[in-house]
Design a protein around this motif. Structure first.
Motif, PDB file in Angstrom:
ATOM      1  N   SER A   1       0.835  -1.205   0.000  1.00  0.00           N
ATOM      2  CA  SER A   1       0.000   0.000   0.000  1.00  0.00           C
ATOM      3  C   SER A   1       0.867   1.251   0.000  1.00  0.00           C
ATOM      4  O   SER A   1       0.501   2.277  -0.579  1.00  0.00           O
ATOM      5  CB  SER A   1      -0.942  -0.004   1.202  1.00  0.00           C
TER       6      SER A   1
ATOM      7  N   SER B   1       0.864   4.089  -2.724  1.00  0.00           N
ATOM      8  CA  SER B   1       0.531   5.485  -2.429  1.00  0.00           C
ATOM      9  C   SER B   1       1.541   6.427  -3.092  1.00  0.00           C
ATOM     10  O   SER B   1       1.232   7.572  -3.383  1.00  0.00           O
ATOM     11  CB  SER B   1       0.483   5.725  -0.915  1.00  0.00           C
TER      12      SER B   1
ATOM     13  N   TYR C   1       1.145   4.596  10.385  1.00  0.00           N
ATOM     14  CA  TYR C   1       0.845   4.237   8.999  1.00  0.00           C
ATOM     15  C   TYR C   1      -0.093   3.030   8.960  1.00  0.00           C
ATOM     16  O   TYR C   1      -1.064   3.010   8.187  1.00  0.00           O
ATOM     17  CB  TYR C   1       2.127   3.942   8.209  1.00  0.00           C
TER      18      TYR C   1
ATOM     19  N   SER D   1      -3.623   3.771   9.264  1.00  0.00           N
ATOM     20  CA  SER D   1      -4.214   4.431   8.097  1.00  0.00           C
ATOM     21  C   SER D   1      -4.649   3.432   7.016  1.00  0.00           C
ATOM     22  O   SER D   1      -5.330   3.799   6.070  1.00  0.00           O
ATOM     23  CB  SER D   1      -3.234   5.447   7.494  1.00  0.00           C
ATOM     24  N   ILE D   2      -4.243   2.154   7.159  1.00  0.00           N
ATOM     25  CA  ILE D   2      -4.660   1.152   6.162  1.00  0.00           C
ATOM     26  C   ILE D   2      -5.476   0.037   6.815  1.00  0.00           C
ATOM     27  O   ILE D   2      -5.858  -0.920   6.156  1.00  0.00           O
ATOM     28  CB  ILE D   2      -3.453   0.524   5.417  1.00  0.00           C
TER      29      ILE D   2
ATOM     30  N   ALA E   1     -11.801   4.002   6.672  1.00  0.00           N
ATOM     31  CA  ALA E   1     -10.866   5.123   6.868  1.00  0.00           C
ATOM     32  C   ALA E   1      -9.518   4.728   6.285  1.00  0.00           C
ATOM     33  O   ALA E   1      -8.523   4.648   6.991  1.00  0.00           O
ATOM     34  CB  ALA E   1     -10.746   5.443   8.357  1.00  0.00           C
ATOM     35  N   TYR E   2      -9.501   4.461   4.970  1.00  0.00           N
ATOM     36  CA  TYR E   2      -8.296   3.960   4.304  1.00  0.00           C
ATOM     37  C   TYR E   2      -7.583   5.123   3.638  1.00  0.00           C
ATOM     38  O   TYR E   2      -7.971   5.579   2.572  1.00  0.00           O
ATOM     39  CB  TYR E   2      -8.715   2.897   3.291  1.00  0.00           C
ATOM     40  N   PHE E   3      -6.529   5.649   4.299  1.00  0.00           N
ATOM     41  CA  PHE E   3      -5.817   6.798   3.739  1.00  0.00           C
ATOM     42  C   PHE E   3      -4.307   6.604   3.795  1.00  0.00           C
ATOM     43  O   PHE E   3      -3.625   7.299   4.545  1.00  0.00           O
ATOM     44  CB  PHE E   3      -6.184   8.086   4.501  1.00  0.00           C
TER      45      PHE E   3
ATOM     46  N   SER F   1      -0.761   7.397   3.146  1.00  0.00           N
ATOM     47  CA  SER F   1      -0.204   8.657   2.649  1.00  0.00           C
ATOM     48  C   SER F   1       1.282   8.501   2.374  1.00  0.00           C
ATOM     49  O   SER F   1       2.026   8.009   3.228  1.00  0.00           O
ATOM     50  CB  SER F   1      -0.434   9.736   3.708  1.00  0.00           C
TER      51      SER F   1
END
Lengths: 378, 204
Positions: A179, A183, B98, B101-102, B107-109, B111
């Motif tokens: 992921s 990104s 991190y 965030s996954i 709420a999958y962000f 970054s």
């Protein structure tokens, strides 16, 4: 007085096989570990080079009946076991472990104690399994970790801090890393194509590799490798992209040559990093040209194994050593048409060629680079 | 016999306070790491806006190093200062952020600006960029502070002419718990560089 340092034994555990011989045969046939994989977490299908868990468990059962090991730990133990069985571990033996993310997938379990994900805990588990008595040295320096681990071990042996060392490197494919690269929009939509004009990013992979290093020349035979020089120099340019001039890589290679005293014309082969991102491959071509190495045959093994992160530098060294022993250059899989602006000699087909001196390089996030120069003992 | 090496400068940050060469120079009584880091940045007159984009580990490593390097580095010439850093928790503080965030479909962000800090050696990159240090660097992880390894590795970089000076650092940060000990090893200085003195910097 600086001691000479040698690599005598190698091993690797990859989707192409669980020892060097099976990997070498697969490479000669042009096989790749990269395949299309189904959805993982929130990710749609993706290409990656992944070790089959069932095959791994079967192979692991041949070594140990214990069941409390993670996939990565089994890979590391399988990579080390046959090498360690050939040598004696003493209180002058170093254990150097290189990884980028270790057991990061343990964080997927919300009840996981953070200590379980410590890289030192992972190192200790492997170290205890084999009975090492010295404190494990963990190298975690992004994508140069595996080759930097060789440089670190060589430096410690050279100055007599230890007599010999086992160096192991491993990383696995996880949703965390997939992921993350996604990104960055750094993932290739097809199997990666290092140095090719159609390259558009990395394919991730998993592997473990191990080597035995010694400063005792009586353990060394013809066909083993002497380490002539190394360098691990930062670009000081950007944390997530390489320097356009390849300054850190240029200086790392320069430092390795300076230490070795070798004339660059004697170099037979470069096992490069070649991640197949636009910027990395271009940067390497610039650095090799600045050093006058543009006519030296070069390949990237990422088309066979994907980018195995902290394992890649050691895995690719193990394969390069096999190339040197067999005097056979491996064609750079995924490459068909030159895609870097400064010309380099990418190996298209497997070629027989005498290899007496080779260079291994890698570059990574944080602006890090490493180069190590090897000589075949004759 | 190799020539002696010395520790010419050292800086310790722990318990929301900064000590330079053993002398307390700054403290913030209450406050999170982020508040402390911002206050220390101002106190020492550092002007480097990129600082505020860094993760906590990089902020800690950067601050402790900057206090030494701003007195040592001559921007008009090349500075051959190697960086050898280590800690216990790698980048796990940012890794955990991190991961969260996954973790959740709703709420999958993920970054890229967080992901890049999920590598412990990024803090070395930040320091190198600030002072254009195109020199040897490596990041290690140990179960606890390892004075023997740190002093051996710094010595061999100097003895093999891989570097003129070595900035060594233990930079540990996880979930608001932190401690940084950074010191410069070179041919001149007040403190002799060996395992015992390095241990003293950490424990006293």
């Amino acid at each position: 007085m600086k001691k000479n340092v040698y690599i005598t034994d190698t091993n690797c555990v990859t989707p192409l096989g669980f020892d060097v011989t099976s990997n070498w045969e697969a490479l000669l046939k042009g096989q790749s570990g990269i395949g299309l994989h189904d959805k993982l977490g929130m990710l749609e299908s993706f290409y990656a080079s992944v070790i089959d868990s069932e095959q791994l468990n079967t192979a692991f059962a041949g070594i140990s009946g214990e069941s409390h090991f993670t996939k990565l730990e089994k890979m590391l133990i399988l990579a080390l076991a046959p090498i360690i069985s050939q040598h004696k571990i003493t209180n002058r033996t170093a254990f150097v472990f290189s990884t980028t993310k270790g057991n990061i997938s343990l964080l997927e379990n919300e009840n996981c104690e953070i200590e379980a994900a410590h890289l030192s805990a992972l190192a200790k588990k492997i170290s205890t399994f084999f009975g090492f008595t010295t404190e494990p040295i963990v190298v975690s320096n992004a994508c140069v970790s595996g080759i930097l681990a060789i440089a670190v071990a060589k430096r410690m042996l050279q100055s007599g801090v230890y007599d010999n060392a086992f160096v192991v490197a491993g990383d696995e494919v996880s949703e965390f890393v997939l992921s993350g690269f996604n990104s960055f929009q750094a993932m290739s939509q097809a199997p990666c194509k290092p140095y090719d004009k159609d390259r558009n990013g990395v394919t991730l992979g998993e592997a473990a590799a191990a080597v035995y290093m010694t400063s005792h020349s009586d353990e060394v035979q013809n066909g083993d490798m002497k380490i002539l020089g190394d360098g691990a120099i930062n670009d000081a340019n950007h944390i997530s992209g390489p320097s356009r001039t390849g300054e850190g890589l240029f200086r790392s290679i320069e430092s390795a040559f300076k230490e070795s005293g070798l004339e660059p014309e004697k170099l037979s082969y470069i096992s490069a990093h070649g991640t197949a991102t636009l910027y990395n491959d271009e940067m390497e071509a610039v650095a090799f040209n600045r050093l006058g190495l543009q006519k030296v045959p070069v390949n990237s093994l990422k088309g066979f194994y994907g980018h195995t992160l902290g394992a890649s530098g050691l895995l690719e060294t193990v394969i390069a050593i096999e190339s040197a022993r067999k005097n056979q250059l491996i064609g750079s899989k995924g490459f068909s048409e030159m895609g870097v602006t400064q010309s380099i000699e990418v190996i298209k087909e497997h070629t027989e060629n005498e290899i007496n001196y080779f260079l291994k390089t890698a570059s990574g996030f944080g602006g890090c680079n490493t180069a190590v120069l090897f000589e075949k003992v004759r | 016999m190799e020539a002696n090496k010395y520790i010419s400068q050292y800086c310790v940050i722990e318990n929301n306070s900064v000590a330079i060469n053993g002398e307390p120079q700054f403290a913030l009584e209450n406050g999170s790491f982020s508040e402390f880091a911002k206050a220390a940045y101002k106190h020492f007159g550092i002007d480097y806006p990129k600082f505020f984009k860094m993760d906590n580990l990089s902020k800690l490593a950067f601050l402790t190093s900057e206090i030494i390097l701003k007195e040592v580095v001559n921007p008009a010439e090349e500075n051959d200062i190697a960086l050898v850093f280590a800690n216990q928790s790698s980048s796990l503080d940012t890794d955990a952020k991190y991961q969260s965030s996954i973790a959740d479909e709703t709420a999958y962000f993920p970054s890229p600006s967080v992901f890049v800090y999920t590598l412990p050696n990024i803090c070395i990159g930040e320091i190198c960029i600030k002072h254009k240090l195109q020199s040897e660097n490596a990041f290690f992880v140990f179960g606890e502070f390892n004075a023997a390894f740190m002093s051996n590795y710094a010595n061999l970089l100097l003895e093999t002419n891989k570097a003129e000076k070595v900035l060594c650092g233990w930079v540990e940060y996880y979930n608001e718990k932190f401690k940084a000990v950074v010191y410069l090893v070179e041919k001149q200085g007040k403190l002799e560089h060996n395992e015992q003195t390095v241990n003293t910097l950490y424990t006293k």
